[in-house]
Scaffold this motif. Structure first.
Motif, PDB file in Angstrom:
ATOM      1  N   VAL A 256       0.867  -1.168   0.000  1.00 41.39           N
ATOM      2  CA  VAL A 256       0.000   0.000   0.000  1.00 41.39           C
ATOM      3  C   VAL A 256       0.912   1.228   0.000  1.00 41.39           C
ATOM      4  CG1 VAL A 256      -1.692   1.298   1.317  1.00 41.39           C
ATOM      5  CG2 VAL A 256      -1.870  -1.176   1.194  1.00 41.39           C
ATOM      6  N   SER A 257       0.699   2.135  -0.945  1.00 45.24           N
ATOM      7  CA  SER A 257       1.567   3.310  -1.080  1.00 45.24           C
ATOM      8  C   SER A 257       0.950   4.503  -0.376  1.00 45.24           C
ATOM      9  CB  SER A 257       1.786   3.639  -2.560  1.00 45.24           C
ATOM     10  OG  SER A 257       2.502   2.595  -3.174  1.00 45.24           O
ATOM     11  N   ASN A 258       1.656   5.020   0.608  1.00 50.42           N
ATOM     12  CA  ASN A 258       1.176   6.175   1.369  1.00 50.42           C
ATOM     13  C   ASN A 258       2.195   7.310   1.314  1.00 50.42           C
ATOM     14  OD1 ASN A 258       0.348   3.640   3.544  1.00 50.42           O
ATOM     15  ND2 ASN A 258      -1.228   4.909   2.655  1.00 50.42           N
ATOM     16  N   PRO A 259       1.721   8.557   1.376  1.00 51.37           N
ATOM     17  CA  PRO A 259       2.669   9.670   1.470  1.00 51.37           C
ATOM     18  C   PRO A 259       3.273   9.741   2.874  1.00 51.37           C
ATOM     19  CG  PRO A 259       0.465  10.426   0.840  1.00 51.37           C
ATOM     20  CD  PRO A 259       0.334   9.022   1.333  1.00 51.37           C
ATOM     21  N   LEU A 260       4.540  10.054   2.923  1.00 56.76           N
ATOM     22  CA  LEU A 260       5.225  10.319   4.196  1.00 56.76           C
ATOM     23  C   LEU A 260       5.905  11.670   4.042  1.00 56.76           C
ATOM     24  CD1 LEU A 260       6.214   9.253   6.992  1.00 56.76           C
ATOM     25  CD2 LEU A 260       8.236   8.449   5.814  1.00 56.76           C
ATOM     26  N   GLN A 261       5.666  12.557   4.988  1.00 59.14           N
ATOM     27  CA  GLN A 261       6.169  13.924   4.834  1.00 59.14           C
ATOM     28  C   GLN A 261       7.379  14.206   5.716  1.00 59.14           C
ATOM     29  OE1 GLN A 261       2.986  17.056   4.404  1.00 59.14           O
ATOM     30  NE2 GLN A 261       1.815  15.432   5.371  1.00 59.14           N
ATOM     31  N   ASP A 300       0.288   9.773   5.857  1.00 55.91           N
ATOM     32  CA  ASP A 300      -1.132  10.003   5.617  1.00 55.91           C
ATOM     33  C   ASP A 300      -1.862   8.675   5.549  1.00 55.91           C
ATOM     34  OD1 ASP A 300       0.043  12.717   4.315  1.00 55.91           O
ATOM     35  OD2 ASP A 300      -2.032  12.979   4.962  1.00 55.91           O
ATOM     36  N   GLN A 301      -3.152   8.709   5.809  1.00 59.05           N
ATOM     37  CA  GLN A 301      -3.878   7.459   6.008  1.00 59.05           C
ATOM     38  C   GLN A 301      -4.402   6.839   4.720  1.00 59.05           C
ATOM     39  OE1 GLN A 301      -7.506   8.081   8.184  1.00 59.05           O
ATOM     40  NE2 GLN A 301      -7.708  10.188   7.525  1.00 59.05           N
ATOM     41  N   TYR A 302      -4.212   7.485   3.590  1.00 57.08           N
ATOM     42  CA  TYR A 302      -4.807   6.982   2.360  1.00 57.08           C
ATOM     43  C   TYR A 302      -3.736   6.660   1.313  1.00 57.08           C
ATOM     44  CZ  TYR A 302      -4.245  12.003   1.811  1.00 57.08           C
ATOM     45  OH  TYR A 302      -3.734  13.263   1.819  1.00 57.08           O
ATOM     46  N   VAL A 303      -4.104   5.841   0.337  1.00 52.11           N
ATOM     47  CA  VAL A 303      -3.218   5.555  -0.783  1.00 52.11           C
ATOM     48  C   VAL A 303      -3.061   6.801  -1.623  1.00 52.11           C
ATOM     49  CG1 VAL A 303      -2.972   4.238  -2.921  1.00 52.11           C
ATOM     50  CG2 VAL A 303      -3.902   3.138  -0.876  1.00 52.11           C
ATOM     51  N   SER A 304      -1.828   7.135  -1.962  1.00 50.50           N
ATOM     52  CA  SER A 304      -1.622   8.310  -2.789  1.00 50.50           C
ATOM     53  C   SER A 304      -0.285   8.219  -3.506  1.00 50.50           C
ATOM     54  CB  SER A 304      -1.652   9.571  -1.934  1.00 50.50           C
ATOM     55  OG  SER A 304      -1.308  10.689  -2.725  1.00 50.50           O
ATOM     56  N   TYR A 305      -0.255   8.765  -4.719  1.00 52.71           N
ATOM     57  CA  TYR A 305       0.990   8.872  -5.476  1.00 52.71           C
ATOM     58  C   TYR A 305       1.334  10.337  -5.706  1.00 52.71           C
ATOM     59  CZ  TYR A 305       0.506   3.890  -6.375  1.00 52.71           C
ATOM     60  OH  TYR A 305       0.415   2.533  -6.229  1.00 52.71           O
ATOM     61  N   SER A 306       0.748  11.220  -4.911  1.00 54.95           N
ATOM     62  CA  SER A 306       0.831  12.647  -5.221  1.00 54.95           C
ATOM     63  C   SER A 306       2.089  13.320  -4.680  1.00 54.95           C
ATOM     64  CB  SER A 306      -0.396  13.363  -4.653  1.00 54.95           C
ATOM     65  OG  SER A 306      -0.392  13.253  -3.241  1.00 54.95           O
ATOM     66  N   GLN A 307       2.884  12.608  -3.871  1.00 52.24           N
ATOM     67  CA  GLN A 307       4.089  13.188  -3.264  1.00 52.24           C
ATOM     68  C   GLN A 307       3.793  14.476  -2.500  1.00 52.24           C
ATOM     69  OE1 GLN A 307       7.130  13.196  -6.403  1.00 52.24           O
ATOM     70  NE2 GLN A 307       7.858  11.246  -5.600  1.00 52.24           N
ATOM     71  N   THR A 308       2.594  14.558  -1.949  1.00 48.32           N
ATOM     72  CA  THR A 308       2.270  15.627  -1.014  1.00 48.32           C
ATOM     73  C   THR A 308       1.592  14.960   0.179  1.00 48.32           C
ATOM     74  OG1 THR A 308       0.117  15.988  -1.986  1.00 48.32           O
ATOM     75  CG2 THR A 308       1.912  17.349  -2.821  1.00 48.32           C
ATOM     76  N   GLY A 309       1.018  15.747   1.044  1.00 48.00           N
ATOM     77  CA  GLY A 309       0.306  15.150   2.170  1.00 48.00           C
ATOM     78  C   GLY A 309      -0.448  16.226   2.900  1.00 48.00           C
ATOM     79  N   GLY A 310      -1.186  15.824   3.909  1.00 52.26           N
ATOM     80  CA  GLY A 310      -2.032  16.762   4.633  1.00 52.26           C
ATOM     81  C   GLY A 310      -1.242  17.648   5.588  1.00 52.26           C
ATOM     82  N   LEU A 311      -1.683  18.906   5.692  1.00 46.14           N
ATOM     83  CA  LEU A 311      -0.998  19.847   6.577  1.00 46.14           C
ATOM     84  C   LEU A 311      -1.150  19.446   8.050  1.00 46.14           C
ATOM     85  CD1 LEU A 311       0.597  22.511   6.574  1.00 46.14           C
ATOM     86  CD2 LEU A 311      -1.572  23.689   6.945  1.00 46.14           C
ATOM     87  N   GLN A 312      -2.266  18.793   8.385  1.00 47.14           N
ATOM     88  CA  GLN A 312      -2.484  18.432   9.791  1.00 47.14           C
ATOM     89  C   GLN A 312      -1.427  17.447  10.279  1.00 47.14           C
ATOM     90  OE1 GLN A 312      -4.132  17.102   7.306  1.00 47.14           O
ATOM     91  NE2 GLN A 312      -4.824  15.039   7.734  1.00 47.14           N
ATOM     92  N   ILE A 313      -0.842  16.683   9.357  1.00 49.34           N
ATOM     93  CA  ILE A 313       0.177  15.710   9.744  1.00 49.34           C
ATOM     94  C   ILE A 313       1.437  16.434  10.222  1.00 49.34           C
ATOM     95  CG2 ILE A 313       1.602  13.780   8.932  1.00 49.34           C
ATOM     96  CD1 ILE A 313      -1.240  12.985   8.761  1.00 49.34           C
ATOM     97  N   ILE A 314       1.860  17.459   9.483  1.00 52.92           N
ATOM     98  CA  ILE A 314       3.098  18.129   9.899  1.00 52.92           C
ATOM     99  C   ILE A 314       2.871  19.074  11.062  1.00 52.92           C
ATOM    100  CG2 ILE A 314       4.340  17.842   7.741  1.00 52.92           C
ATOM    101  CD1 ILE A 314       3.628  20.557   6.912  1.00 52.92           C
TER     102      ILE A 314
END
Lengths: 417, 118
Positions: A256-261, A300-314
């Motif tokens: 499963v591919s997830n973004p990591l910031q 982030d909790q979802y599958v994504s290939y966008s190489q970004t992520g949610g601001l709430q995480i950082i």
């Protein structure tokens, strides 16, 4: 290849630095190769390097969709450690750590490996018990790791707030002194230079669009954005896109591919002596040689290939950093980015053969692949050359999800896996 | 942060209220004791992990608490539509339909509900 040395610097200083060579060449691809490695990150380039250096296989191409080290090799927080819980993990990460220690000399390229110590903070009884268990397991296995009091942690890392009234009181810490950081780009470039020097073709800006199979089901080559390239063996090491590439060969993988910031601050004078990680409040931090504070955030909790992520995480991570290190409250953050990590159900990597003949897979390094780069690459080269895994990586097979012999680091690994 | 339309609450809410629950429409085998190891691995571990349009489950954990399904693009992270749990796998909405869904969504802002504007 001209060696880098103090004499080379002196020589070039005398002639206006006009004699430096290109570090690697970018040749036109041949019509076929003995081995094609898909993915030009640290693991793929390193595997090509060790294939050429240790196994004498030089008719190799590394095919990279973007530029070298532009994926997760250039997007991580460069933390190196080997204090894992299970033997399968300790084997491979300790093998890697030992290679890190001599890597700059081996590559004749300064990867700036800095064993400044990785400290993991405990905030409650559960943390203490868990870390002590790690410390004991590591020491029994011959890996350095030690338990220290909060006061000793403060002495080792003065910016820590260990006051009893802190929002996240620190009750102790585990310290791996040989852990530390390295320069991520230099790892990719150093391996590329060493591999290119031994005849490996490094082909950038070329996307693999298909994996071709022969009449008996074996791999015969790859389709790319520059046409078909034949290969006796294909080795896939494409981090977040591993499942996309394996899908081209019809192989199902449990990824499963997830973004990591991660993010870095403005550059500061040297102020932070080691790497500090806290699982419980989810923060990890170190200072780069440029002076930036390098801070790892969550997944982030979802599958994504966008190489970004949610601001709430950082923001969540920065909340914790400001509580642990009050002195950083007024530091400005400069850049933020995301990488796509490929996570397995047991949070341990997969390296091994696949149901398709001559197709090899190195994946599932998830949120912790950088530290494994030399070890993984070294063992992956062994796998590609011999067709069977090295004994240190024997447990990391894809087959374990059928047999149930999982390596359950999901419960054991720290946040910055 | 994502804005997610809960099909039960019929409102766009912030991602903070939701919990991603992985791939949707995976059917649990009814004869679990009889299936082979390969079939179990396929059910339990293997995932599509699509690059592009994906169907996945979400739970409005800090809201109504219910599970629902979403059609989402994993390259842009854009939600194309959400639909109630139990409905069959929905077709990918056309570009126009997705646009219409996006426009009809309501975002409950502070200004609109209890802020100065009121």
């Amino acid at each position: 290849m001209r060696k880098y040395s103090v004499f080379a610097i002196a020589r070039e200083a005398m002639r206006a630095h006009k004699g430096w060579e290109q570090q690697w060449i970018s040749p036109e691809p041949r019509s076929s190769y003995d081995v094609i490695i898909v993915g030009g990150g640290g693991h793929g380039l390193g595997a090509a390097y060790y294939l050429a250096k240790e196994h004498g296989i030089t008719n190799v191409a590394v095919i990279e969709k973007g530029w070298l080290g532009g994926g997760n090799t250039g997007r991580n927080t460069t933390i190196i450690r080997s204090n894992y819980l299970y033997e399968e993990s300790m084997d491979i990460f300790e093998h890697s750590l030992k290679l890190w220690e001599g890597l700059s000399q081996d590559l004749n390229y300064n990867v700036m490996y800095s064993p400044r110590g990785v400290m993991m903070l405990a905030h409650n009884t559960h943390d203490e018990q868990s870390f002590r268990r790690h410390v004991h397991a590591n020491r029994l296995y011959g890996i350095d790791n030690e338990w220290m009091s909060a006061e000793a942690a403060k002495a080792y890392c003065p910016p820590l707030d260990i006051s009893k009234t802190a929002r996240y009181p620190i009750t102790g810490a585990a310290l791996q002194r040989r852990g530390g950081t390295a320069r991520h780009d230099a790892v990719a470039w150093g391996y590329a230079r060493g591999a290119s020097d031994r005849g490996v073709h490094i082909i950038q800006n070329t996307e693999v669009t298909g994996i071709r199979r022969g009449p008996n089901g074996e791999v015969i080559g790859v389709d790319t954005s520059r046409g078909f390239i034949g290969a006796n063996k294909v080795a896939v090491s494409a981090s977040g896109h591993n499942s996309v590439v394996m899908d081209m060969a019809g192989v199902r993988v449990p990824l499963v591919s997830n973004p990591l910031q991660a993010l870095v601050s403005e550059p500061l004078k040297p102020i932070f002596p080691c790497v500090v990680m806290s699982n419980t409040v989810h923060a990890y931090i170190s200072q780069s040689d440029k002076g930036e504070l390098v801070i790892g955030a969550g997944t982030d909790q979802y599958v994504s290939y966008s190489q970004t992520g949610g601001l709430q995480i950082i923001t969540h991570t920065l909340d914790a950093i400001c509580e642990l290190f009050p002195m950083f409250r007024r530091v400005k953050m400069m850049r933020q980015w995301g990488g796509i990590t490929d996570n397995t159900p047991d949070r341990s990597p997969i390296q091994g053969t696949t149901p398709v003949k001559n197709l090899f897979l190195n994946c599932g390094w998830g949120t912790g692949g950088f530290k494994a780069t030399p070890g993984s690459a070294h063992l992956f080269a062994h796998l590609i050359a011999r067709g069977e895994p090295h004994k240190l990586a024997a447990g990391l097979t894809l087959d374990r999800f059928r047999t149930g012999r999982l390596i359950d680091e999901a419960a054991a690994a720290a946040v910055a896996h | 942060m994502l804005l997610i339309h809960c099909p039960y609450c019929e409102e766009d809410r912030s991602e903070l209220e939701f919990h991603g629950a992985g791939e949707a429409h995976i059917v649990r085998p009814h004869n679990m004791a009889e299936i082979s190891d390969d079939e179990f691995a396929e059910y339990f571990f293997m995932r599509n992990n699509e690059k592009g349009v994906t169907w996945e489950r979400w739970r409005h954990q800090r809201g109504c608490g219910r599970f629902f399904n979403a059609v989402r693009d994993t390259v842009s992270d854009r939600f194309l539509m959400t639909y109630k749990a139990g409905l069959p796998k929905q077709a990918v909405p056309s570009a126009d339909a997705a646009q219409a869904i996006a426009e009809e969504k309501t975002v409950e802002t502070y200004e609109a509900t209890e802020g100065d504007a009121r």
